[in-house]
Design an enzyme around this catalytic site. Structure first.
Site, PDB file in Angstrom:
ATOM      1  N   SER A   4       0.815  -1.218   0.000  1.00  0.00           N
ATOM      2  CA  SER A   4       0.000   0.000   0.000  1.00  0.00           C
ATOM      3  C   SER A   4       0.848   1.267   0.000  1.00  0.00           C
ATOM      4  O   SER A   4       1.604   1.520  -0.930  1.00  0.00           O
ATOM      5  CB  SER A   4      -0.958  -0.042   1.198  1.00  0.00           C
ATOM      6  N   ASP A  28      -2.560   6.463  -3.409  1.00  0.00           N
ATOM      7  CA  ASP A  28      -1.417   5.826  -2.764  1.00  0.00           C
ATOM      8  C   ASP A  28      -0.897   4.724  -3.677  1.00  0.00           C
ATOM      9  O   ASP A  28      -1.394   4.526  -4.793  1.00  0.00           O
ATOM     10  CB  ASP A  28      -1.791   5.292  -1.379  1.00  0.00           C
ATOM     11  N   ASP A  62      -1.064   1.525  -3.962  1.00  0.00           N
ATOM     12  CA  ASP A  62      -1.880   0.450  -4.527  1.00  0.00           C
ATOM     13  C   ASP A  62      -3.255   0.928  -4.983  1.00  0.00           C
ATOM     14  O   ASP A  62      -4.070   0.133  -5.427  1.00  0.00           O
ATOM     15  CB  ASP A  62      -2.008  -0.722  -3.546  1.00  0.00           C
ATOM     16  N   ASP A  78      -5.952   2.278  -3.409  1.00  0.00           N
ATOM     17  CA  ASP A  78      -7.212   2.163  -2.675  1.00  0.00           C
ATOM     18  C   ASP A  78      -7.501   3.385  -1.813  1.00  0.00           C
ATOM     19  O   ASP A  78      -8.540   3.460  -1.156  1.00  0.00           O
ATOM     20  CB  ASP A  78      -7.275   0.878  -1.835  1.00  0.00           C
TER      21      ASP A  78
END
Length: 447
Positions: free
Chosen positions: A103, A242, A244, A246
């Site tokens: 992440s 960010d 990833d 999400d």
């Protein structure tokens, strides 16, 4: 979750090369997951996607081998946002989806997240069964029963079309000047297409991943570059994802940050005004008190969940509500998608802007954030801070000082060896001092 050996609140995460983030563990994890899925009688295929970290290639191969050894077919997606894996898992009718990502963390970290066949977080019982298989010897089945691997070449295009489908057909961004910051992460090749195809004039930063620069001085955890670029370009707003994809934060036209709490308020308020908000709104223990007060003033019910999108989703499902989120920009919009999705959330915020006819800077003025200070105390190992009497005593003393006009929250991070110390109230100076004093007590308790 406290009884788990490997799984935390958001999957498995750590530093690359250190247990459990090693090739050997990933091989065993792939096999264990495959065995658990088969035993649960689920479909015999798993999707694997990843963000742009260099280590993702190594772990992708290890997971693929482990799943194949368990007799499970694998479909490889390559670099894709986490919510895209959730969506594609549903559309391909797969047993599960696996995301290789840490992440918002730096490149030297990596991790694994699982999605169910429905594109939601994996059931606790299934995670527990995977952990049980991890303690068993890896046994390879007969060669004729091994799983096959293939690559889904059109995954990015499928996801772009899905994102656009979450707004009305008549919705357009024509005439809007937007800057995107993709954090050198998984949205770098899909986010620009979504916003351009909806008609916006798009400038992009943080879209040149090299495997090591993910989240480095860009993205939702580092907004300075985006703020500067928005002002320099005279853009209407900036959008930061960010690593990833999400999470999402925004920057208004004068370079001011608009965080997840404010975006949640903007979307909720517009939906409530037009009658499309089903039920109330779920925040977390970290959500600014100003959000709760502003929503309740409009007659919108507000509820707090534990920190983490897993818990936000649980409360939304329990109440049959559709909207929740965190100040970090992790929002859940259940009538659009099954998990937190930065691009979809950004589109919902833009939809609110278009429908209201107001600028982002105007919409955020509807709520006043209370001063809030959070300090991260790094520890050798995570522990429950409220399990130690010296910390509990200090918290009681601080709460007595703040009275009913403030809040204090201490919690262990679910993904990093940190104790998060948060204080919130009317007086900014007092709040900062309270947070610093509590952080010192936590540090002393670790000595």
């Amino acid at each position: 979750m406290s009884e788990r050996k490997y799984f935390g609140t958001d999957g498995i995460r750590g530093r690359v090369g250190e247990s459990p983030i090693t090739p050997e563990f990933m091989l065993k994890l792939g096999w264990a997951a495959g065995m658990a899925f088969k035993r649960a009688g689920q479909r015999n295929s798993v999707l694997i996607g990843k963000d742009t970290r260099l280590s993702g290639y190594m772990f992708e191969s290890a997971l693929e081998a482990g799943l194949s050894a368990a007799g499970v077919d694998v479909k490889l997606l390559g670099p894709m946002p986490t919510p895209a894996i959730a969506y594609l898992t549903r559309t391909f009718r797969a047993s599960a989806g696996i995301v290789i990502s840490a992440s918002h963390n730096p490149h030297h970290d990596n991790g694994i997240k699982f999605f169910s066949a429905l594109g939601t977080k994996l059931d606790d019982r299934l995670e527990a069964e995977i952990e049980q298989w991890l303690d068993k010897p890896l046994v390879v089945g007969p060669s004729e029963e091994l799983g096959k691997a293939s690559r889904i070449e059109d995954a990015p295009g499928r996801y772009v079309e899905f994102c656009k489908s979450t707004v009305p057909n008549e919705f357009t961004l024509d005439g809007m000047n937007i800057v995107l910051d993709c954090a050198h992460g998984a949205t770098y090749h899909v986010a620009p297409k979504v916003f351009r195809e909806l008609g916006a004039k798009v400038s992009v930063i943080g879209a040149s991943p090299d495997g090591l620069n993910i989240n480095l001085s860009v993205g939702s955890t580092s907004l300075d570059a985006l703020k500067h670029f928005v002002v320099e370009k005279g853009a209407d707003l900036g959008i930061a994802f960010d690593g990833d994809g999400d999470r999402v934060l925004m920057v208004d036209s004068d370079g001011s940050e608009v965080d997840g709490d404010e975006l949640l308020y903007i979307i909720a308020s517009q939906r409530f005004a037009e009658g499309s908000l089903k039920g109330g709104v779920v925040g977390t223990l970290m959500t600014n008190l100003g959000v709760e007060l502003a929503l309740k003033e409009q007659g919108i019910e507000f509820e707090r969940a534990k920190v983490g999108d897993r818990y936000v989703m649980e409360r939304l499902a329990a109440r049959n509500w559709v909207l929740g989120g965190e100040g970090s920009g992790h929002m859940v919009i259940r009538d659009c998608t099954s998990t937190g999705d930065g691009i979809v959330s950004a589109l919902q915020a833009l939809l609110s802007i278009r429908k209201s006819g107001k600028r982002l800077s105007e919409l955020r003025q509807g709520m006043s954030k209370l001063p809030q200070t959070m300090i991260n105390v790094r520890v050798a190992e995570r522990f429950d801070p409220l399990s130690r009497e010296d910390i509990v005593s200090a918290v009681r003393e601080a709460e007595a000082k703040l009275g009913e006009a403030g809040r204090i929250l201490l919690r262990a991070s679910g993904t990093e060896p940190l104790i998060r110390v948060m204080a919130e109230g009317q007086d900014a100076e007092q709040i900062e001092q309270v947070a610093r004093n509590l952080a010192k007590v936590v540090e002393g308790s670790c000595d």
